[in-house]
Design a protein around this motif. Structure first.
Motif, short mmCIF file in Angstrom:
data_model
loop_
_atom_site.label_atom_id
_atom_site.label_comp_id
_atom_site.label_asym_id
_atom_site.label_seq_id
_atom_site.Cartn_x
_atom_site.Cartn_y
_atom_site.Cartn_z
N GLY A 96 61.98 -72.14 9.74
CA GLY A 96 60.89 -71.46 10.47
C GLY A 96 59.51 -72.25 10.07
O GLY A 96 58.21 -71.79 10.29
N LEU A 97 59.56 -73.37 9.33
CA LEU A 97 58.52 -74.26 9.08
C LEU A 97 58.78 -75.53 10.19
O LEU A 97 59.56 -75.85 10.68
N ASP A 98 57.24 -76.16 10.28
CA ASP A 98 57.25 -77.38 11.12
C ASP A 98 56.24 -78.26 10.57
O ASP A 98 55.65 -78.08 9.44
N ALA A 99 55.87 -79.17 11.23
CA ALA A 99 55.03 -80.57 10.53
C ALA A 99 53.61 -79.90 10.63
O ALA A 99 52.74 -80.54 9.80
N ASP A 100 53.27 -78.98 11.33
CA ASP A 100 51.92 -78.41 11.28
C ASP A 100 52.04 -77.11 10.14
O ASP A 100 50.56 -76.69 10.01
N THR A 101 52.84 -76.85 9.60
CA THR A 101 52.74 -75.93 8.43
C THR A 101 51.59 -76.21 7.27
O THR A 101 52.13 -77.18 6.72
N PRO A 102 50.66 -75.66 7.14
CA PRO A 102 49.76 -76.01 5.92
C PRO A 102 50.49 -75.79 4.78
O PRO A 102 51.26 -74.84 4.49
N ARG A 103 50.74 -76.86 3.78
CA ARG A 103 51.49 -76.78 2.75
C ARG A 103 50.71 -77.80 1.55
O ARG A 103 49.96 -78.38 1.70
N ILE A 104 50.89 -77.09 0.35
CA ILE A 104 50.33 -77.87 -0.90
C ILE A 104 51.40 -78.79 -1.19
O ILE A 104 52.74 -78.64 -0.95
N VAL A 105 51.05 -80.16 -1.69
CA VAL A 105 51.89 -81.45 -1.88
C VAL A 105 51.73 -81.59 -3.41
O VAL A 105 50.51 -81.79 -3.89
N LEU A 106 52.87 -81.61 -4.21
CA LEU A 106 52.83 -81.83 -5.74
C LEU A 106 53.65 -83.09 -6.01
O LEU A 106 54.67 -82.73 -6.01
N ARG A 107 52.98 -84.23 -6.04
CA ARG A 107 53.61 -85.35 -6.59
C ARG A 107 53.03 -85.91 -7.40
O ARG A 107 52.19 -85.40 -7.89
N GLY A 108 53.12 -87.34 -7.53
CA GLY A 108 52.45 -88.30 -8.91
C GLY A 108 51.03 -88.67 -8.46
O GLY A 108 50.96 -89.75 -8.49
N ASN A 109 50.46 -87.68 -7.73
CA ASN A 109 49.03 -88.16 -7.29
C ASN A 109 48.01 -88.57 -8.35
O ASN A 109 47.83 -87.98 -9.26
N ASP A 110 47.41 -89.83 -8.04
CA ASP A 110 46.64 -90.34 -9.19
C ASP A 110 45.23 -90.45 -8.67
O ASP A 110 44.31 -90.95 -9.30
N PHE A 111 44.96 -89.42 -7.51
CA PHE A 111 43.59 -89.80 -7.00
C PHE A 111 42.47 -89.05 -7.84
O PHE A 111 41.31 -89.27 -7.61
N VAL A 112 42.84 -88.33 -8.97
CA VAL A 112 41.95 -87.69 -9.75
C VAL A 112 40.95 -88.83 -10.51
O VAL A 112 39.84 -88.50 -10.58
N ALA A 113 41.50 -90.13 -10.56
CA ALA A 113 40.78 -91.21 -11.39
C ALA A 113 39.89 -91.76 -10.31
O ALA A 113 38.89 -92.45 -10.69
N ASP A 114 40.03 -91.19 -8.96
CA ASP A 114 39.19 -91.94 -8.15
C ASP A 114 38.11 -90.87 -7.57
O ASP A 114 37.39 -91.08 -6.55
N THR A 115 38.13 -89.71 -8.14
CA THR A 115 37.18 -88.52 -7.78
C THR A 115 36.46 -88.22 -8.76
O THR A 115 36.39 -88.80 -9.76
N ASP A 116 35.66 -86.92 -8.77
CA ASP A 116 34.83 -86.41 -9.79
C ASP A 116 35.98 -85.47 -10.63
O ASP A 116 35.30 -84.82 -11.35
N MET B 47 46.68 -81.72 -1.38
CA MET B 47 47.17 -82.67 -2.52
C MET B 47 46.70 -82.01 -3.84
O MET B 47 45.57 -81.80 -4.16
N VAL B 48 47.46 -81.78 -4.70
CA VAL B 48 47.50 -81.22 -6.08
C VAL B 48 48.07 -82.25 -6.93
O VAL B 48 49.24 -82.64 -6.74
#
Length: 449
Positions: A156-176, A190-191
């Motif tokens: 019952g999910l599809d491409a437009d289902t809003p979702r939390i994504v948890l992988r090895g994101n390193d964006f914290v280093a580029d933000t506040d 993204m978390v």
């Protein structure tokens, strides 16, 4: 009728170095997307015979294309005296020799059947400590995304289902320093997997409340860490699905996720090389996606009821891989038919990537830590080891073109961006990699406390 590979030539693609969000948007807007979705929808309604017939037709096209356009396969067919036209069905693949990571690492350019400028790279340290980089066409990436979305629709999910994504994101280093980044256009929140701590939990919960997710997607170990934080804080987060990949899910982690998210697990198995894909249905059976790749199970010598997964991709014309040895093993498949009634084959429990969760110097959990060495170049083997919290050793087996200074800079940059500052890192060069128990080499493990 437009063929399944026609959009591999000259179509829009993400520039080198583009982020995941850019690539995701391009895949969703790609002109091949509607065709891929129709083909995949047809497959799940087909009979097993009809599905096998289409699979074999695509296999014949892939084999002949590889024999014409890939220098590696031109040489292989000539050396072994094999006429590509003799490979007509999946059963005929046994007449071809297998390939493995050594061949792909040593002769990557020779596998290419299209110019590299029309593709983007995908890299992984894998489950055995030997890094590999392959090339993907835009159309093959679109096909993969659509195959995953087909499985999601079973729940019952599809491409437009809003979702939390948890992988090895390193964006914290580029933000506040925020551990979250909303991507509204992709319906994703993204978390960062590397900033799951009690101190960051209020910010994560606030973003979750604003975003309103209906599913969570990512590494099982990361999702389990978040579930543990929520449980410790007395929170639950009811969702419609928990979408997992890349790791084996243990029983305790599965139970924890079920209790916190109150949702079915939607798990799929694949590889960086994208030769085969499997996924569970709503009845818990793991099915082989026969329209994605041809999966062979080769007996493991001396180990009863264990088979190695060997795959041949059907969707990537730019970097064809035939009879590729994944190194992953699988147990016996269930005998009884699946109640879902779909025509796909069934497969047993897969022993894929299994890594220890590391601990940063400040006590944060670091799931799937091998991501910090996935992009190293010029190495034949690599593994990251934790001796104690915040104390890591990267073990490298040099390969052709290896540059010690480049490796040192890349490792330290990756550790600083992904694990955060304050870690201690040493780099050791070795002739071979090993594990303390003498078993299969792991790309990441803890040797101390």
């Amino acid at each position: 009728m437009i063929g399944w590979g026609e959009f591999d030539r000259g179509t829009p693609m993400a520039p080198r170095g583009a982020g995941v969000d850019v690539k995701h948007r391009l895949r969703r807007a790609h002109p091949y997307r509607s065709i891929a979705r129709r083909q995949l929808a047809w497959a799940e309604q087909a009979t097993p015979a009809e599905l096998a017939d289409r699979r074999d037709r695509r296999l014949r096209a892939q084999v002949r294309w590889a024999a014409r356009r890939s220098p590696f396969y031109r040489e292989m067919f000539a050396e072994h005296g094999i006429d590509p036209r003799d490979i007509r069905t999946a059963a005929d693949l046994v007449h071809l020799p297998t390939t493995d990571r050594v061949s792909v690492t040593d002769r990557r350019a020779d596998f290419c059947a299209l110019p590299e400028r029309l593709m983007w790279p995908a890299s992984s340290s894998g489950t055995s400590g030997r890094p590999v980089t392959v090339m993907r066409t835009p159309a093959s990436s679109v096909y993969e995304l659509c195959a995953q979305e087909r499985q999601w629709r079973w729940f019952g999910l599809d491409a437009d289902t809003p979702r939390i994504v948890l992988r090895g994101n390193d964006f914290v280093a580029d933000t506040d320093g925020s551990p979250v980044r909303p991507l509204p256009g992709n319906r994703q929140l993204m978390v960062s997997s590397f900033y799951l701590t009690p101190d960051h939990l209020p910010a994560i919960l606030g973003a979750v409340d604003d975003f309103g997710p209906q599913a969570i997607e990512g590494w099982p170990s990361s999702i389990a860490v978040l579930a543990g934080l929520l449980a410790d804080a007395g929170h639950t987060l009811p969702l419609r699905g928990v979408i997992t990949s890349s790791e084996v899910i243990g029983g305790p982690a599965r139970a924890l996720m079920a209790s916190v998210f109150d949702a079915p697990i939607v798990d799929h198995y694949g590889q960086t090389e994208r030769v085969v894909m499997t996924g569970n249905c709503e009845h818990g059976t793991h099915h082989v996606f026969d329209d994605y790749g041809v999966l062979e199970q080769v007996p493991v010598p001396g180990v009863p009821d264990r088979w190695e997964i060997v795959g041949s991709s059907l969707h990537n014309r730019g970097f064809p891989l035939l009879r590729y040895r994944t190194g992953d093993q699988v147990g016996p498949a269930p005998d009884e038919p699946c109640p879902c009634g779909r025509p796909f084959g069934r497969i047993g429990t897969i022993a894929g990537r299994a890594e220890d969760v590391f601990t940063a110097a400040d006590g944060r959990a670091l799931p799937v830590p091998s991501t910090v060495v996935d992009d190293l170049v010029g190495v034949r083997g690599v593994q990251i080891v934790q001796h104690r919290a915040g104390d890591f050793e990267v073990r490298v087996v040099p390969g052709g073109g290896w540059d010690a200074e480049v490796t040192d800079r890349q490792v330290r940059r990756n550790v600083d961006r992904m694990f955060g500052p304050g870690q201690r890192v040493t780099i050791t060069t070795l002739d071979t990699l090993s594990t303390p128990d003498g078993g299969k080499v792991k790309s990441a493990y803890v040797v101390g406390v």
